[in-house]
Design a protein around this motif. Structure first.
Motif, PDB file in Angstrom:
ATOM      1  N   SER A 230     -10.519  15.446  -5.996  1.00 11.06           N
ATOM      2  CA  SER A 230     -10.761  16.601  -5.361  1.00 11.06           C
ATOM      3  C   SER A 230      -9.563  17.248  -3.757  1.00 11.06           C
ATOM      4  O   SER A 230      -9.371  17.509  -3.240  1.00 11.06           O
ATOM      5  N   LEU A 231      -8.815  16.440  -4.553  1.00  8.42           N
ATOM      6  CA  LEU A 231      -7.271  16.729  -3.943  1.00  8.42           C
ATOM      7  C   LEU A 231      -6.521  18.210  -3.163  1.00  8.42           C
ATOM      8  O   LEU A 231      -6.841  18.693  -4.110  1.00  8.42           O
ATOM      9  N   LYS A 232      -6.376  18.688  -2.238  1.00  8.47           N
ATOM     10  CA  LYS A 232      -5.705  19.861  -1.787  1.00  8.47           C
ATOM     11  C   LYS A 232      -4.524  19.758  -1.346  1.00  8.47           C
ATOM     12  O   LYS A 232      -3.607  18.641  -1.187  1.00  8.47           O
ATOM     13  N   PRO A 233      -4.106  20.685  -0.929  1.00  6.59           N
ATOM     14  CA  PRO A 233      -1.795  20.761  -0.438  1.00  6.59           C
ATOM     15  C   PRO A 233      -2.211  19.944   0.758  1.00  6.59           C
ATOM     16  O   PRO A 233      -1.199  19.353   0.830  1.00  6.59           O
ATOM     17  N   GLU A 234      -3.138  20.362   1.637  1.00 11.27           N
ATOM     18  CA  GLU A 234      -3.311  19.591   2.925  1.00 11.27           C
ATOM     19  C   GLU A 234      -3.267  18.215   2.837  1.00 11.27           C
ATOM     20  O   GLU A 234      -2.733  17.379   3.934  1.00 11.27           O
ATOM     21  N   ASP A 235      -3.438  17.995   1.997  1.00  9.89           N
ATOM     22  CA  ASP A 235      -3.713  15.829   1.411  1.00  9.89           C
ATOM     23  C   ASP A 235      -2.188  15.221   0.965  1.00  9.89           C
ATOM     24  O   ASP A 235      -1.934  14.503   1.331  1.00  9.89           O
ATOM     25  N   THR A 236      -1.338  16.398   1.463  1.00 12.79           N
ATOM     26  CA  THR A 236      -0.082  15.420   1.349  1.00 12.79           C
ATOM     27  C   THR A 236       0.627  14.826   1.932  1.00 12.79           C
ATOM     28  O   THR A 236       0.246  14.739   3.132  1.00 12.79           O
ATOM     29  N   GLY A 237       0.738  13.843   2.038  1.00 14.78           N
ATOM     30  CA  GLY A 237       1.404  13.492   3.263  1.00 14.78           C
ATOM     31  C   GLY A 237       1.964  11.986   2.606  1.00 14.78           C
ATOM     32  O   GLY A 237       2.186  11.394   1.398  1.00 14.78           O
ATOM     33  N   VAL A 238       2.682  11.354   3.610  1.00  9.98           N
ATOM     34  CA  VAL A 238       2.799   9.499   3.340  1.00  9.98           C
ATOM     35  C   VAL A 238       1.150   8.645   3.680  1.00  9.98           C
ATOM     36  O   VAL A 238       1.554   9.031   4.383  1.00  9.98           O
ATOM     37  N   TYR A 239       0.726   7.735   2.433  1.00  8.10           N
ATOM     38  CA  TYR A 239      -0.477   7.683   3.327  1.00  8.10           C
ATOM     39  C   TYR A 239       0.757   5.733   2.928  1.00  8.10           C
ATOM     40  O   TYR A 239       1.132   5.164   2.101  1.00  8.10           O
ATOM     41  N   TYR A 240      -0.281   5.084   3.747  1.00  3.50           N
ATOM     42  CA  TYR A 240       0.336   4.223   4.508  1.00  3.50           C
ATOM     43  C   TYR A 240      -0.796   2.757   4.345  1.00  3.50           C
ATOM     44  O   TYR A 240      -2.217   3.705   5.244  1.00  3.50           O
ATOM     45  N   CYS A 241      -1.174   1.523   4.393  1.00  3.42           N
ATOM     46  CA  CYS A 241      -2.077   0.627   4.414  1.00  3.42           C
ATOM     47  C   CYS A 241      -1.968   0.093   5.357  1.00  3.42           C
ATOM     48  O   CYS A 241      -0.948  -0.413   5.984  1.00  3.42           O
ATOM     49  N   VAL A 242      -3.020  -0.498   6.822  1.00  5.29           N
ATOM     50  CA  VAL A 242      -2.476  -0.594   7.712  1.00  5.29           C
ATOM     51  C   VAL A 242      -3.519  -2.350   7.945  1.00  5.29           C
ATOM     52  O   VAL A 242      -4.818  -1.522   7.093  1.00  5.29           O
ATOM     53  N   ARG A 243      -3.400  -3.026   8.731  1.00  2.00           N
ATOM     54  CA  ARG A 243      -4.583  -3.847   8.811  1.00  2.00           C
ATOM     55  C   ARG A 243      -4.548  -3.792  10.401  1.00  2.00           C
ATOM     56  O   ARG A 243      -3.381  -3.600  11.078  1.00  2.00           O
ATOM     57  N   LEU A 244      -5.798  -3.787  11.068  1.00  2.00           N
ATOM     58  CA  LEU A 244      -6.020  -3.149  11.781  1.00  2.00           C
ATOM     59  C   LEU A 244      -6.050  -3.689  13.312  1.00  2.00           C
ATOM     60  O   LEU A 244      -6.043  -3.405  14.528  1.00  2.00           O
ATOM     61  N   ARG A 245      -5.485  -5.299  12.930  1.00  2.00           N
ATOM     62  CA  ARG A 245      -6.326  -6.142  14.611  1.00  2.00           C
ATOM     63  C   ARG A 245      -5.275  -7.357  14.672  1.00  2.00           C
ATOM     64  O   ARG A 245      -4.348  -7.528  13.639  1.00  2.00           O
ATOM     65  N   PHE A 246      -4.852  -7.908  15.447  1.00  2.00           N
ATOM     66  CA  PHE A 246      -3.725  -8.381  15.854  1.00  2.00           C
ATOM     67  C   PHE A 246      -3.511  -9.403  14.861  1.00  2.00           C
ATOM     68  O   PHE A 246      -3.953 -10.305  14.130  1.00  2.00           O
TER      69      PHE A 246
END
Length: 115
Positions: free
Chosen positions: A85-101
């Motif tokens: 159910s994607l919306k125009p406001e979902d537009t952007g660059v999506y990043y995958c992240v490892r969140l710990r040190f």
């Protein structure tokens, strides 16, 4: 050595679906909390979803409507973000992240929601 490579972005119409993939190398995604962030041009980076090493998930950007699902495949060492159910406001660059040190970011994949 430690890398995250996102894929699956593209152009989708409003109401459509998209699945993003994050292929990890140099570490096991099951050993770290992982997340998806997004950033629209000129705006602050926004947390979308996270998954802990114990596979507990949290959503932050779907307004409680459960449009996004984060998951992982340990055998493939890959993290996914299923979006509906994607919306125009979902537009952007999506990043995958490892969140710990140490924190590690992928290069990002573009998601554009437009007619």
């Amino acid at each position: 050595q430690v890398q995250l490579v996102e894929s699956g972005g593209g152009l989708v119409q409003p109401g459509g679906s998209l699945r993003l993939s994050c292929s990890a190398s140099g570490f096991s995604v099951s050993d770290y909390p992982m997340g998806w962030y997004r950033q629209a041009p000129g705006k602050e980076r926004e947390r979308v979803a996270t998954i802990t090493s114990g596979a507990v998930t949290s959503n932050y950007a779907d307004s409680g409507k459960r449009r996004f699902t984060i998951s992982r495949d340990n055998a493939k060492n890959t993290v996914y973000l299923q979006m509906h159910s994607l919306k125009p406001e979902d537009t952007g660059v999506y990043y995958c992240v490892r969140l710990r040190f140490p924190s590690t970011w992928g290069q990002g994949t573009q998601v554009t929601v437009s007619p």
